[in-house]
Scaffold this motif. Structure first.
Motif, mmCIF file in Angstrom:
data_model
loop_
_atom_site.group_PDB
_atom_site.id
_atom_site.type_symbol
_atom_site.label_atom_id
_atom_site.label_comp_id
_atom_site.label_asym_id
_atom_site.label_seq_id
_atom_site.Cartn_x
_atom_site.Cartn_y
_atom_site.Cartn_z
ATOM 1 N N THR A 131 -9.437 14.151 -16.028
ATOM 2 C CA THR A 131 -9.443 13.719 -14.635
ATOM 3 C C THR A 131 -8.906 12.299 -14.495
ATOM 4 O OG1 THR A 131 -11.382 15.120 -14.220
ATOM 5 C CG2 THR A 131 -10.884 13.427 -12.591
ATOM 6 N N LEU A 132 -9.355 11.394 -15.366
ATOM 7 C CA LEU A 132 -8.871 10.021 -15.322
ATOM 8 C C LEU A 132 -7.373 9.951 -15.602
ATOM 9 C CD1 LEU A 132 -11.751 8.054 -17.115
ATOM 10 C CD2 LEU A 132 -11.159 8.015 -14.682
ATOM 11 N N GLU A 133 -6.897 10.783 -16.503
ATOM 12 C CA GLU A 133 -5.462 10.818 -16.797
ATOM 13 C C GLU A 133 -4.672 11.173 -15.533
ATOM 14 O OE1 GLU A 133 -2.294 13.272 -19.626
ATOM 15 O OE2 GLU A 133 -4.447 13.609 -19.811
ATOM 16 N N GLY A 134 -5.169 12.148 -14.793
ATOM 17 C CA GLY A 134 -4.507 12.534 -13.548
ATOM 18 C C GLY A 134 -4.539 11.417 -12.519
ATOM 19 N N TYR A 135 -5.666 10.705 -12.425
ATOM 20 C CA TYR A 135 -5.769 9.588 -11.491
ATOM 21 C C TYR A 135 -4.744 8.501 -11.828
ATOM 22 C CZ TYR A 135 -10.331 11.350 -9.843
ATOM 23 O OH TYR A 135 -11.336 12.099 -9.300
ATOM 24 N N VAL A 136 -4.659 8.150 -13.109
ATOM 25 C CA VAL A 136 -3.745 7.084 -13.530
ATOM 26 C C VAL A 136 -2.297 7.486 -13.259
ATOM 27 C CG1 VAL A 136 -2.878 5.787 -15.512
ATOM 28 C CG2 VAL A 136 -5.336 6.159 -15.251
ATOM 29 N N GLN A 137 -1.931 8.709 -13.590
ATOM 30 C CA GLN A 137 -0.570 9.169 -13.339
ATOM 31 C C GLN A 137 -0.240 9.121 -11.850
ATOM 32 O OE1 GLN A 137 -0.325 13.071 -15.086
ATOM 33 N NE2 GLN A 137 -0.045 12.293 -17.161
ATOM 34 N N GLY A 138 -1.205 9.554 -11.035
ATOM 35 C CA GLY A 138 -0.978 9.522 -9.598
ATOM 36 C C GLY A 138 -0.789 8.111 -9.072
ATOM 37 N N MET A 139 -1.541 7.165 -9.598
ATOM 38 C CA MET A 139 -1.417 5.767 -9.175
ATOM 39 C C MET A 139 -0.026 5.223 -9.495
ATOM 40 S SD MET A 139 -4.315 4.534 -7.831
ATOM 41 C CE MET A 139 -4.539 2.821 -8.248
ATOM 42 N N PHE A 140 0.463 5.502 -10.707
ATOM 43 C CA PHE A 140 1.762 4.963 -11.097
ATOM 44 C C PHE A 140 2.898 5.624 -10.328
ATOM 45 C CE2 PHE A 140 -0.411 3.329 -14.943
ATOM 46 C CZ PHE A 140 0.066 2.032 -14.892
ATOM 47 N N VAL A 141 2.817 6.917 -10.086
ATOM 48 C CA VAL A 141 3.845 7.596 -9.291
ATOM 49 C C VAL A 141 3.907 7.000 -7.897
ATOM 50 C CG1 VAL A 141 4.459 9.785 -8.181
ATOM 51 C CG2 VAL A 141 3.792 9.765 -10.584
ATOM 52 N N ASN A 142 2.741 6.731 -7.313
ATOM 53 C CA ASN A 142 2.682 6.159 -5.968
ATOM 54 C C ASN A 142 3.257 4.747 -5.928
ATOM 55 O OD1 ASN A 142 0.811 4.464 -3.865
ATOM 56 N ND2 ASN A 142 1.227 6.523 -3.101
ATOM 57 N N ILE A 143 2.895 3.931 -6.916
ATOM 58 C CA ILE A 143 3.365 2.544 -6.948
ATOM 59 C C ILE A 143 4.875 2.490 -7.147
ATOM 60 C CG2 ILE A 143 3.269 0.379 -8.240
ATOM 61 C CD1 ILE A 143 0.318 1.143 -8.901
ATOM 62 N N LEU A 144 5.388 3.272 -8.083
ATOM 63 C CA LEU A 144 6.825 3.246 -8.367
ATOM 64 C C LEU A 144 7.632 3.764 -7.185
ATOM 65 C CD1 LEU A 144 6.843 4.489 -12.090
ATOM 66 C CD2 LEU A 144 6.995 2.135 -11.236
ATOM 67 N N ALA A 145 7.111 4.783 -6.507
ATOM 68 C CA ALA A 145 7.822 5.335 -5.350
ATOM 69 C C ALA A 145 7.918 4.303 -4.235
ATOM 70 C CB ALA A 145 7.111 6.592 -4.857
ATOM 71 N N LYS A 146 6.852 3.529 -4.018
ATOM 72 C CA LYS A 146 6.871 2.507 -2.971
ATOM 73 C C LYS A 146 7.851 1.380 -3.284
ATOM 74 C CE LYS A 146 2.288 3.109 -0.938
ATOM 75 N NZ LYS A 146 0.967 2.482 -0.649
ATOM 76 N N ASN A 147 8.142 1.190 -4.562
ATOM 77 C CA ASN A 147 9.083 0.152 -4.965
ATOM 78 C C ASN A 147 10.495 0.688 -5.149
ATOM 79 O OD1 ASN A 147 7.662 -2.668 -5.698
ATOM 80 N ND2 ASN A 147 6.226 -0.968 -6.077
ATOM 81 N N GLY A 148 10.752 1.871 -4.674
ATOM 82 C CA GLY A 148 12.098 2.436 -4.710
ATOM 83 C C GLY A 148 12.548 2.905 -6.069
#
Length: 367
Positions: A131-148
């Motif tokens: 579950t934590l692995e999924g949370y971390v992956q989701g956080m990084f995908v979201n952050i990188l997408a916001k930065n183009g």
């Protein structure tokens, strides 16, 4: 079968329940179970103890740290320590995971070169780690997408049926199935075993009352009393825990009434093979609670089980009932679903089979 005899016996049983205060337990125990598990059983992980080691010290790495610090899923500390020291913190159970942002991480991303981030998670509890692995992956995908920074694969995720991903929506309907399996079976077993333990069963053996009249007078009270719990548990689920109800209320009631009959049948079988109330109580808990957790779909989807476990799950009535209950609360197919109708029929077969087999074990003879 004499109605007057049954009415007299039923009056006696209800008076005994009121006099012994057991009728309070009839309604207190199901409510206690739904509250204990509703608050105590959580699949969502929040406030995971997290350490971030930022060796890049750029705008992007700072944004990553801030994102983790403002998430309810992580209790984040920014530390400048060695990787081995961070591993020691995990070994000492002081943190749950740590993230290492290496030097040059942002530069590698901007130049479209491979960029890596180290994520180390305590795997002592596999479900939590996954579950934590999924949370971390989701956080990084979201952050990188916001930065183009575009990913090679973009996931457009949509959750069905439990859109908010609330634990209560997934757990409470399953707990209703567990409660209505446990409570009626205990009461039905105790009402008959009590007669054996204190010796009043010999009144039945020596009196002209038939076995059918005796069983009806013993099994109707737990059935009627727990039929009220069907509505009480529904009200707790919908109006207190805010679980959505999208399906057919009629299907919920019909399935629940049949399911209570199944539970009463289990209690009848338990009473036939036990002689004391303590042994009846323990046996009822063992044969209801354990299958209720393992094979009901509360903790793990039935379809995710291996072949042997899948066969075992189909042997227990709670699997069929919980499928219907989850449909009524979260899906809403109702009577239009052939699987719901099939499972309703299977529950009916279980109810009559258990009551019939249990009645065969009850002999009107001296022991």
């Amino acid at each position: 079968m004499r109605i007057s005899v049954i009415k007299a016996y039923l009056k006696k049983e209800f008076l005994d329940l009121i006099r012994s205060k057991m009728i309070i337990l009839v309604y207190f125990m199901p409510t206690l179970i739904i509250f204990l598990f509703g608050y105590g059983l959580k699949l969502e992980i929040t406030h995971a103890r997290t350490v971030i080691i930022d060796r890049d010290n750029t705008k992007l790495s700072t944004e990553i740290v801030n994102k983790f610090e403002h998430s309810k899923y992580f209790d984040t500390k920014l530390m400048s320590i060695d990787d081995n020291d961070a591993l020691d913190l995990i070994k000492k159970n002081k943190i749950d995971l740590f993230i290492v942002i290496p030097s040059g991480f942002t530069r590698s991303l901007l130049h479209r070169n491979p960029a890596e981030i180290g994520v180390y998670i305590d795997g002592s509890f596999p479900l939590r780690a996954t579950t934590l692995e999924g949370y971390v992956q989701g956080m990084f995908v979201n952050i990188l997408a916001k930065n183009g920074i575009k990913e090679p694969i973009r996931v457009n995720q949509r959750n069905l049926f439990n859109e908010s991903l609330r634990d209560e929506n997934a757990i409470i309907p399953g707990i209703i199935g567990l409660t209505l399996l446990l409570a009626p079976s205990i009461l039905a077993a105790l009402m008959i075993v009590k007669e054996k333990e204190i010796g009043t069963i010999f009144n039945f053996y020596s009196s002209p009352i038939t076995k059918g009249e005796f069983l009806i007078s013993k099994l109707v009270p737990p059935f009627l009393l727990h039929s009220v719990n069907i509505y009480i548990l529904f009200l707790w689920a919908v109006y207190y825990f805010d679980v959505p109800f999208k399906g057919s209320f009629l299907l919920y009631v019909i399935a629940s009434e049949i399911y209570v009959m199944v539970s009463v049948g289990i209690g009848l079988l338990v009473s036939a093979i036990t002689k004391t109330q303590v042994s009846a109580l323990v046996l009822s808990i063992i044969i209801t609670v354990i299958p209720g957790f393992l094979y009901s779909g509360i903790m793990m989807p039935i379809t995710s089980m291996d072949k042997f476990s899948l066969i075992e799950a189909h042997l227990f009535p709670i699997m069929y009932y919980n499928h219907i209950v989850y449909d009524t609360f979260l899906v809403g197919e109702g009577f239009n679903s052939m699987i719901n109708l099939l499972y309703l029929g299977i529950l009916l077969v279980y109810a009559f089979a258990l009551l019939f087999i249990g009645s065969l074990f009850i002999k009107k003879a001296f022991k």
